[in-house]
Write an enzyme that holds these catalytic residues in place. Structure first.
Site, short mmCIF file in Angstrom:
data_model
loop_
_atom_site.label_atom_id
_atom_site.label_comp_id
_atom_site.label_asym_id
_atom_site.label_seq_id
_atom_site.Cartn_x
_atom_site.Cartn_y
_atom_site.Cartn_z
N CYS A 112 15.49 -22.57 43.88
CA CYS A 112 16.27 -21.45 43.60
C CYS A 112 17.61 -21.88 44.42
CB CYS A 112 15.69 -20.09 43.83
SG CYS A 112 14.54 -19.67 42.73
N HIS A 253 21.74 -15.56 45.82
CA HIS A 253 20.68 -15.72 44.78
C HIS A 253 20.25 -14.38 44.45
CE1 HIS A 253 17.32 -17.31 42.76
NE2 HIS A 253 16.35 -16.97 43.45
N ASN A 283 15.39 -13.36 38.23
CA ASN A 283 15.68 -14.49 38.94
C ASN A 283 15.87 -15.82 38.01
OD1 ASN A 283 15.49 -16.82 40.55
ND2 ASN A 283 13.70 -15.83 41.88
C1 LIG Z 1 6.64 -9.40 43.84
C2 LIG Z 1 6.99 -8.49 44.66
C3 LIG Z 1 7.98 -7.85 43.83
C4 LIG Z 1 5.99 -7.48 44.62
O1 LIG Z 1 6.33 -6.22 45.58
P1 LIG Z 1 5.67 -5.66 46.73
O2 LIG Z 1 6.39 -4.49 47.05
O3 LIG Z 1 5.66 -6.52 47.91
O4 LIG Z 1 4.23 -5.52 45.93
P2 LIG Z 1 2.89 -5.67 46.48
O5 LIG Z 1 2.37 -7.07 46.23
O6 LIG Z 1 2.69 -5.20 47.71
O7 LIG Z 1 1.89 -4.92 45.39
C5 LIG Z 1 1.96 -3.45 45.51
C6 LIG Z 1 0.90 -3.04 44.30
O8 LIG Z 1 1.56 -2.98 43.12
C7 LIG Z 1 0.83 -4.08 42.20
N1 LIG Z 1 1.78 -4.61 41.42
C8 LIG Z 1 2.18 -5.99 41.40
N2 LIG Z 1 2.81 -6.31 40.61
C9 LIG Z 1 2.83 -5.28 39.72
C10 LIG Z 1 3.74 -5.04 38.66
N3 LIG Z 1 4.40 -5.94 37.79
N4 LIG Z 1 3.61 -3.75 37.92
C11 LIG Z 1 2.77 -2.66 38.81
N5 LIG Z 1 2.23 -2.99 39.71
C12 LIG Z 1 2.34 -4.10 40.33
C13 LIG Z 1 -0.06 -4.66 43.05
O9 LIG Z 1 -1.25 -5.24 42.47
C14 LIG Z 1 -0.32 -3.89 44.25
O10 LIG Z 1 -1.42 -3.22 43.75
P3 LIG Z 1 -2.54 -2.45 44.80
O11 LIG Z 1 -1.81 -1.79 45.93
O12 LIG Z 1 -3.48 -1.61 44.13
O13 LIG Z 1 -3.24 -3.88 45.36
C15 LIG Z 1 7.77 -8.70 46.03
O14 LIG Z 1 6.75 -9.06 46.79
C16 LIG Z 1 8.81 -9.84 45.97
O15 LIG Z 1 9.82 -9.41 45.42
N6 LIG Z 1 8.53 -11.04 46.58
C17 LIG Z 1 9.51 -12.25 46.48
C18 LIG Z 1 9.56 -12.56 44.99
C19 LIG Z 1 10.70 -13.82 45.10
O16 LIG Z 1 11.99 -13.29 45.49
N7 LIG Z 1 10.48 -14.77 44.47
C20 LIG Z 1 11.30 -15.85 44.21
C21 LIG Z 1 11.93 -16.86 45.35
S1 LIG Z 1 13.10 -17.69 44.90
#
Ligand SMILES: CC(C)(COP(=O)(O)OP(=O)(O)OC[C@H]1O[C@@H](n2cnc3c(N)ncnc32)[C@H](O)[C@@H]1OP(=O)(O)O)[C@@H](O)C(=O)NCCC(=O)NCCS
Length: 326
Positions: A112, A253, A283
């Site tokens: 990215c 980004h 993304n």
């Molecule tokens: C992926 C991301 C959006 C998840 O958000 P978060 O706030 O960290 O969410 P969590 O991983 O803590 O998950 C919280 C809950 O939502 C759930 N969940 C995850 N994805 C879900 C979705 N698409 N829909 C509904 N629930 C979801 C999880 O299972 C978890 O449930 P639980 O509490 O029962 O275990 C976030 O971590 C993120 O953006 N990370 C960086 C990603 C990124 O930028 N990647 C590319 C880099 S170039």
């Protein structure tokens, strides 16, 4: 001598994947996706559309915008991690497709941050006198590697490409002001796509236990992203001797709106100076920044002479920022 942006173009899939489409595929909701990521829809490549397909459209548009004959290009650099195939490079496929018969061609694998790294590389070739006219493309088709049963990753990614033409110019205050490129390979465990490389070759099938899909540790990646964006921007501003107040437009980004907002606060930038289109594209990896730059130019928010700060981060881990007088 500096490298000045002379033209810009994009190439995007027609296909759209909305949050309500995803609601029908995995257990998720529009509300959850919007609240946690800011994404409402993303563009998605059709089966026959590849990374070089979008890169070619973007580059043709950029050449037209710049009024440049492809035969005059000295070099094509494509920032991508989703090549049409392990080799040859996307840049070679694009070179042939646009008819850049006098250009060298190479891909830069910085995920990215691919556009950030590619632009900095192009700048180096120009200021060292080895090239006068360079095409820089950011292009990826990450949805081809997404597991559409994994709700944590499948909501995040989209496909597309963006391109700029950089020209060598003397006696100008336009061009790249400063760059910062960083990496930390110990974070390879947080985001990767292992299958199809020399560690887990396709020829050995799936017995190795490698997944063909993108793996991402969401929370670790999130924490890394906010810190990396802040650090890279502070470093590039320090190198240029500028303050965040002197940045006219910030084009980060577009991975997640919450990451962008946290980083913006950390850097001390005014929210009205931040360009965001993550809601419509998700993304797009290497394509995120050039597509956002293109839209900012179209909207009139980015005009000649303005100072624009771009920052990217991704699998590697890699991160970096470019400060450009547009
Ligand atoms: C992926 C991301 C959006 C998840 O958000 P978060 O706030 O960290 O969410 P969590 O991983 O803590 O998950 C919280 C809950 O939502 C759930 N969940 C995850 N994805 C879900 C979705 N698409 N829909 C509904 N629930 C979801 C999880 O299972 C978890 O449930 P639980 O509490 O029962 O275990 C976030 O971590 C993120 O953006 N990370 C960086 C990603 C990124 O930028 N990647 C590319 C880099 S170039």
């Amino acid at each position: 001598m500096n490298s000045v942006v002379q033209g810009i173009g994009i190439g995007l899939p027609e296909g759209r994947l909305t949050n309500s489409d995803l609601e029908r595929m995995v257990e998720t909701s529009d509300e959850w996706i919007v609240q946690r990521t800011g994404i409402k829809e993303r563009r998605i490549a059709a089966d026959h559309e590849t990374t070089s397909h979008f890169a070619t459209i973007a580059l043709n548009n950029a050449l037209e915008d710049a009024g440049v004959d492809p035969k005059d290009l000295d070099l094509i650099i494509v920032g991508t991690v989703t090549g049409d195939m392990p080799f040859p490079s996307v840049s070679c496929l694009v070179q042939e497709a646009v008819g850049a018969t006098n250009a060298g061609a190479m891909d830069v694998g910085a995920a990215c941050a691919g556009f950030i790294y590619s632009l900095a590389t192009a700048h180096g070739m120009i200021v060292s006198g080895h090239a006068k006219l360079v095409a820089v493309v950011g292009a990826d088709a990450l949805t081809k590697f997404v597991d559409f049963t994994d709700r944590q990753t499948c909501v995040l990614f989209g496909d597309g490409a963006g391109a700029v033409i950089l020209r060598a110019e003397e006696n100008t205050d336009r061009g790249l002001i400063a760059t910062s490129l960083r990496s930390d390979g110990s974070g390879a465990k947080f985001i990767h796509n292992q299958y199809g490389g020399s560690r887990f070759p396709m020829s050995r099938g799936f017995e190795d236990g490698a997944s063909p899909y993108i793996y991402m540790a969401g929370k670790e990646t999130y924490r890394f992203a906010v810190k990396a964006m802040g650090d890279a921007c502070c470093e590039v501003l320090k190198k240029a001797g500028l303050s965040s107040d002197q940045v006219d437009l910030f084009v980060p980004h577009q991975a997640n709106e919450r990451i962008i907002d946290s980083a913006t606060e950390r850097i001390g930038l005014r929210p009205e100076r931040v360009y965001k289109n993550v809601d419509r594209f998700g993304n797009m990896s290497g394509a995120s920044i050039p597509v956002a730059l293109y839209e900012a130019v179209q909207d009139g928010r980015l005009q000649e002479g303005m100072v624009v700060m771009t920052v990217g981060f991704g699998a590697g881990l890699v991160w970096g920022a470019n400060l450009i007088r547009w």
